[in-house]
Design a protein around this motif. Structure first.
Motif, PDB file in Angstrom:
ATOM      1  N   UNK A 266       0.889  -1.209  -0.056  1.00 42.95           N
ATOM      2  CA  UNK A 266       0.113  -0.106   0.011  1.00 42.95           C
ATOM      3  C   UNK A 266       0.895   1.351   0.154  1.00 42.95           C
ATOM      4  N   UNK A 267       0.306   2.418  -0.261  1.00 48.14           N
ATOM      5  CA  UNK A 267       0.769   3.736  -0.207  1.00 48.14           C
ATOM      6  C   UNK A 267       0.383   4.559   0.775  1.00 48.14           C
ATOM      7  N   UNK A 268      -0.009   5.600   0.686  1.00 45.96           N
ATOM      8  CA  UNK A 268      -0.574   6.658   1.659  1.00 45.96           C
ATOM      9  C   UNK A 268      -0.718   8.062   1.437  1.00 45.96           C
ATOM     10  N   UNK A 269      -0.667   8.925   2.145  1.00 39.22           N
ATOM     11  CA  UNK A 269      -1.249  10.265   2.074  1.00 39.22           C
ATOM     12  C   UNK A 269      -0.242  10.993   0.897  1.00 39.22           C
ATOM     13  N   UNK A 365      -5.108   6.379  -0.462  1.00 38.48           N
ATOM     14  CA  UNK A 365      -5.551   6.902   0.875  1.00 38.48           C
ATOM     15  C   UNK A 365      -6.029   5.697   1.682  1.00 38.48           C
ATOM     16  N   UNK A 366      -6.439   4.883   1.051  1.00 38.34           N
ATOM     17  CA  UNK A 366      -6.969   3.647   2.119  1.00 38.34           C
ATOM     18  C   UNK A 366      -5.922   3.036   2.861  1.00 38.34           C
ATOM     19  N   UNK A 367      -4.552   3.149   2.397  1.00 36.33           N
ATOM     20  CA  UNK A 367      -3.515   2.415   3.303  1.00 36.33           C
ATOM     21  C   UNK A 367      -2.869   3.244   4.093  1.00 36.33           C
ATOM     22  N   UNK A 369      -1.636   5.373   7.319  1.00 35.53           N
ATOM     23  CA  UNK A 369      -1.692   4.881   8.804  1.00 35.53           C
ATOM     24  C   UNK A 369      -2.770   5.692   9.327  1.00 35.53           C
ATOM     25  N   UNK A 370      -3.240   6.882   9.053  1.00 39.92           N
ATOM     26  CA  UNK A 370      -4.256   7.352   9.609  1.00 39.92           C
ATOM     27  C   UNK A 370      -5.379   7.793   8.540  1.00 39.92           C
ATOM     28  N   UNK A 371      -6.645   7.603   8.797  1.00 40.66           N
ATOM     29  CA  UNK A 371      -7.816   7.715   7.984  1.00 40.66           C
ATOM     30  C   UNK A 371      -8.051   9.245   8.111  1.00 40.66           C
ATOM     31  N   UNK A 372      -7.207  10.014   7.330  1.00 38.08           N
ATOM     32  CA  UNK A 372      -7.579  11.576   7.141  1.00 38.08           C
ATOM     33  C   UNK A 372      -8.865  11.702   6.390  1.00 38.08           C
ATOM     34  N   UNK A 373      -9.800  12.788   6.858  1.00 40.82           N
ATOM     35  CA  UNK A 373     -10.959  13.062   5.875  1.00 40.82           C
ATOM     36  C   UNK A 373     -10.450  13.999   4.994  1.00 40.82           C
ATOM     37  N   UNK A 374     -11.306  14.527   4.226  1.00 42.70           N
ATOM     38  CA  UNK A 374     -11.034  15.583   3.254  1.00 42.70           C
ATOM     39  C   UNK A 374     -10.408  16.971   4.063  1.00 42.70           C
ATOM     40  N   UNK A 375     -10.927  17.382   5.055  1.00 43.71           N
ATOM     41  CA  UNK A 375     -10.477  18.602   5.502  1.00 43.71           C
ATOM     42  C   UNK A 375      -8.957  18.381   6.105  1.00 43.71           C
ATOM     43  N   UNK A 376      -8.735  17.255   6.727  1.00 44.58           N
ATOM     44  CA  UNK A 376      -7.386  16.760   7.060  1.00 44.58           C
ATOM     45  C   UNK A 376      -6.380  16.765   6.046  1.00 44.58           C
TER      46      UNK A 376
END
Length: 389
Positions: A266-269, A365-367, A369-376
């Motif tokens: 997985x990747x991330x933000x 975004x699914x992987x 470590x933190x499930x950020x929302x759009x605002x984050x």
């Protein structure tokens, strides 16, 4: 125990070493090709290295042509044009030659060229089981020859293609997309300018780093990711400072392939933000990841303490932990001339809300470590534009 439920898939036949491009004709023949289409970008198509490859293939009895109408961020239209060239020339395989754009476009052409009439490229976007829409038996064989050390697309099961109508980058995925044979020849990367060496090398680092931080269970990917980062620490600055350093070039090619192998975890933000920014601003993907990296690490800090300590130890950092890794990243970026903020790339905050929405919708975004929302995600983007760590 559900935490341990995963499917692992590891790559290709890889030929490594200086001068291995000489094996290209035999690699094509071994996959049953008689008429390969060499897919690359316009800049490379004009260079002697491509012309020499085409000549070598033709001398070996392979009916070889070149398709090079590919943008820096390849588009759906580029892929359709490549399919037309493949079909029009009655080709039976693909040589994917170049950086991430050439490799991604080439893999998409190979995926789509022999599929049933009416199947849309976008119907294979990496969502759910979309990949099952394609006939795996129809995928043309691919020999991949990377000329940059960054994307690792030569060992990847996906292509990132821009949907120009929607101004969004889409990840096209199929397990059968991974090239059957890869040639890692450091001599092909010697001519890379230092700025491209830096940006692509940081892209490889972002793949390793995000795979390392992913919460998914994949110890094989963890091991490859952390060793990839160690090699980048040892060799990226050397390749940047002396483009003819073949040891450094070879190890960066390997680290790039390692990064893309590892990100099966997985990747991330970083990528969830870099994909929309690439689509909206047509900016270089590796540079975007390089700039975003410390801001994302800071935002993820509460969830990555333990892996950052382990990474810091592996890199022999003083007082290993997130702060030390961020300082290491900042120091490496500075030595490579990477900008500190997105503003230095000409990106402002006027589309911040849209970037936040696109980032949370991005598959990467699914992987995180933190499930950020759009605002984050919006907040991370604004901090990266303004240079606020």
């Amino acid at each position: 125990m559900n935490h341990y439920t995963m499917g692992w898939n590891y790559p290709s036949n890889i030929l490594t070493g200086a001068g291995r491009i000489r094996d290209l004709p035999e690699a094509c023949k071994a996959l049953g090709m008689g008429a390969p289409l060499l897919v690359t970008d316009p800049g490379l198509a004009a260079l002697p290295m491509v012309q020499a490859c085409v000549q070598a293939c033709q001398d070996a009895g392979l009916r070889t042509a070149v398709f090079s109408q590919i943008k820096g961020n390849p588009t759906g239209r580029n892929v359709l044009d490549g399919i037309a060239a493949f079909r029009g020339g009655s080709h039976d395989g693909v040589i994917a030659f170049g950086g991430g754009s050439g490799l991604d476009a080439a893999k998409a052409v190979a995926l789509m060229a022999n599929q049933r009439e009416g199947l849309s490229l976008w119907s294979l976007e990496d969502i759910g089981d979309n990949w099952k829409n394609a006939d795996a038996r129809a995928i043309a064989p691919v020999v991949a020859v990377p000329t940059t050390a960054g994307t690792g697309s030569e060992v990847g099961r996906a292509s990132v293609i821009t949907d120009e109508a929607e101004h969004v980058k889409r990840i096209i995925f199929h397990p059968g997309m991974v090239p059957a044979t890869v040639i890692l020849d450091p001599e092909l990367t010697v001519g890379l300018p230092p700025t491209v060496t830096a940006a692509t090398g940081m892209d490889a680092l972002s793949h390793c780093m995000e795979a390392w931080c992913s919460p998914l269970y994949h110890p094989m990917a963890e091991g490859i990711a952390v060793e990839g980062m160690r090699r980048i620490d040892l060799y990226l600055q050397r390749a940047y400072s002396d483009g003819a350093d073949l040891e450094a070039r070879m190890n960066m090619l390997v680290a790039s392939s390692m990064g893309a192998t590892a990100f099966q975890r997985g990747l991330g933000a970083m990528h969830a933000l870099a994909h929309p920014l690439g689509a909206l601003y047509d900016a270089h993907h590796g540079t975007l990841n390089a700039v975003l990296m410390p801001y994302v690490l800071r935002a993820n800090e509460r969830a990555i303490g333990e892996p950052m300590v382990r990474l810091g130890r592996y890199l022999n950092l003083d007082q290993p932990g997130t702060a030390a890794v961020i300082e290491w990243v900042l120091g490496l970026r500075e030595r490579l001339g990477i900008p500190h903020s997105l503003a230095e790339l000409g990106i402002d905050t006027r589309q911040a809300d849209k970037v936040g929405r696109m980032a949370v919708a991005d598959p990467s975004s699914g992987t995180n470590p933190v499930a950020f929302d759009a605002d984050e995600y919006r907040g991370i983007f604004v901090a990266a534009v303004e240079g606020r760590l």
